[in-house]
Design an enzyme around this catalytic site. Structure first.
Site, short mmCIF file in Angstrom:
data_model
loop_
_atom_site.label_atom_id
_atom_site.label_comp_id
_atom_site.label_asym_id
_atom_site.label_seq_id
_atom_site.Cartn_x
_atom_site.Cartn_y
_atom_site.Cartn_z
N ASN A 107 9.46 -7.34 31.52
CA ASN A 107 10.17 -7.92 32.67
C ASN A 107 11.11 -9.06 32.28
O ASN A 107 11.06 -10.16 32.80
CB ASN A 107 9.19 -8.36 33.77
CG ASN A 107 8.19 -9.41 33.30
OD1 ASN A 107 7.98 -9.58 32.10
ND2 ASN A 107 7.59 -10.12 34.23
N HIS A 190 -0.23 -3.63 35.76
CA HIS A 190 -0.53 -4.81 36.56
C HIS A 190 -1.04 -4.27 37.88
O HIS A 190 -0.26 -3.77 38.69
CB HIS A 190 0.71 -5.69 36.79
CG HIS A 190 0.42 -6.88 37.66
ND1 HIS A 190 0.57 -8.18 37.22
CD2 HIS A 190 -0.04 -6.97 38.92
CE1 HIS A 190 0.20 -9.01 38.19
NE2 HIS A 190 -0.16 -8.30 39.24
N ASP A 290 -1.60 -13.07 28.73
CA ASP A 290 -0.61 -13.05 29.81
C ASP A 290 0.22 -14.33 29.75
O ASP A 290 0.46 -14.99 30.77
CB ASP A 290 -1.26 -12.88 31.19
CG ASP A 290 -0.25 -12.42 32.22
OD1 ASP A 290 0.94 -12.25 31.88
OD2 ASP A 290 -0.65 -12.23 33.39
N HIS A 294 6.75 -20.88 32.50
CA HIS A 294 7.83 -21.39 33.35
C HIS A 294 7.87 -22.88 33.06
O HIS A 294 6.83 -23.49 32.80
CB HIS A 294 7.52 -21.18 34.83
CG HIS A 294 7.33 -19.74 35.23
ND1 HIS A 294 8.39 -18.89 35.42
CD2 HIS A 294 6.21 -19.01 35.45
CE1 HIS A 294 7.92 -17.69 35.78
NE2 HIS A 294 6.60 -17.74 35.78
#
Ligand code: DOR
Ligand code: ZN
Ligand code: ZN
Length: 422
Positions: A107, A190, A290, A294
């Protein structure tokens, strides 16, 4: 050549009949690596005078030497979101955390859903990684099965989102799912809550293996237990944050409430306990981070889901070993052996003849505090700030090369892994 002397390695685990608890089966040995591969594991390896000149020797007496960690679940954000992380900083964080192989998620921007975009990512990562790496491909709701058929042998898996998350990758059309399954060697999901059952049903319907990312509840574990008992080819992963943190961790402060948001969200302390038991029993196959960084500013400004993980996953998991929730062997199985095996990564995950010389040297007596200022990731923070590490990573070795030693990083030697053909 690299010689590690007096390493304490873990051969397996056994049940101690008196205390009735699992214990590690340890062995003290020397390990010799030549041309990147392990060529000898035995006590008192003799090195002839003629080769001694080219030899680097490390004495690991009283230290555990475990296989380099294989982290199958990282969002390195490169290309597209390199303000959060990039290949260099992400892989440097990995090496600091003992991860010698990581698998990157699709992603990014552009999404890794075409062969062209995969090639772009490859080009982008070349000579920009401290650790070895591989890629997950993305399944697209526009049905990219023809792209998948071209790359399935050179990626770890096809990743599918059954819940909406960061990146617009949610797939709901059954025909698209079927086509994607048909072309993929393994599908990673997911999937949260009931969607775990949906993923398992797809595995059964298409008679194909699946990998369930970040299991976070006892209820999801029940689905997995039933599926495994049926003999389905289901593999599951837990993250360190779903083991060590829960909804209460968020209540500690306003800051925590903002930082500790991710998908799946943190659950209850009862779920923590079930997950530890699932890991210990083997119901859960893998610990993956995972790693989804950010920046602090982004986290404080609005609700963005994802937390960093690679730097402290192993040192946190060592707390689980010290607290006897799992043995060191179970840790190695879940963090090295199984991820390499499930995704068919060549020569990774074990201290065995012929395998890559990927090792971590651990000092289990150094249990210092984890702090935000030691963080290498661009995000600049860790969910484990203020917590104790269960042991300290002293040295990380990649294919026989010392790439990290007591705070010092060496060359960027990382390269893309290869996969076994069935
Ligand atoms: O919390 C999450 N963050 N969950 C995901 O599934 C994606 C990830 C991200 O990429 O930020
Ligand atoms: Zn996810
Ligand atoms: Zn993820």
């Amino acid at each position: 050549m690299l010689l590690i002397k007096n390493a304490t390695i873990v051969l397996g685990e056994y049940v101690n009949t008196i205390e009735k608890e699992k214990q590690d089966y340890l062995f003290m040995t020397d390990i010799l690596v030549k041309d990147e591969k392990i060529i000898k594991i035995q006590k008192n390896i003799f090195i002839s005078k003629s080769v001694r000149r080219n030899l680097i020797t490390i004495d690991a007496e009283y230290k555990y030497v475990i296989p380099g960690i294989v982290d199958p679940h990282c969002h390195m954000r490169d290309p597209g979101f390199t303000n959060k992380e990039d290949f260099i900083t992400g892989s440097k964080s990995c090496i600091r955390g003992g991860i010698t192989t990581f698998l990157d998620m699709p992603n990014t921007s552009p999404l890794t859903i075409t062969k062209e975009n995969l090639e772009l990512k490859r080009k982008n990562s070349l000579n920009r990684s401290y650790s070895d790496y591989g890629f997950h491909f993305g399944g697209s709701k526009e049905d990219n099965s023809s792209e998948i058929s071209q790359v399935s042998h050179e990626v770890a898996s096809t990743k599918i989102f059954l819940n909406a998350s960061t990146g617009d990758m949610l797939i709901e059309d059954n025909k698209v799912l079927e086509n994607i399954f048909f072309e993929s060697s393994i599908v990673s999901f997911h999937a949260e809550d009931e969607k775990v059952k949906t993923a398992i049903d797809l595995s059964e319907k298409f008679n194909a293996p699946i990998y369930l990312c970040h299991i976070s509840t006892e209820k999801e574990l029940e689905f997995i237990k039933k599926a495994k008992m049926k003999g389905l080819s289901i593999f599951s992963e837990v993250t360190p944050h779903h083991l060590f943190l829960n909804a209460k961790s968020r209540e500690i402060s306003d800051l925590n409430n903002k930082l500790l948001r991710m998908k799946p969200e943190l659950k209850t302390s009862e779920d923590n306990e079930s997950l530890w038991q699932g890991l210990d029993s083997g119901l859960i196959d893998v610990v993956g981070t995972d790693h989804a960084p950010h920046t602090l500013e982004e986290k404080l400004e609005s609700t963005v889901f994802g937390i960093p993980g690679v730097e402290h996953s192993l040192e946190m998991m060592l707390n689980g070993v010290n607290d006897k929730k799992i043995t060191m062997y179970t840790l190695i199985r879940a963090m090295s052996i199984n991820p390499a095996k499930i995704f068919k990564i060549k020569n990774k995950g074990k201290i065995e003849y012929g395998y890559d010389g990927d090792f971590i040297i651990l000092d289990m007596d150094e249990q210092t505090t984890i702090t935000n200022d030691e963080v290498i990731s661009k995000c600049g923070w860790t969910p484990y700030n203020g917590m104790k590490r269960g042991g300290k990573i002293l040295t990380t070795i990649l294919r026989g090369n010392i790439v990290y030693d007591k705070g010092i990083f060496f060359d960027l030697l990382g390269k893309e892994v290869e996969y076994k053909k069935n």
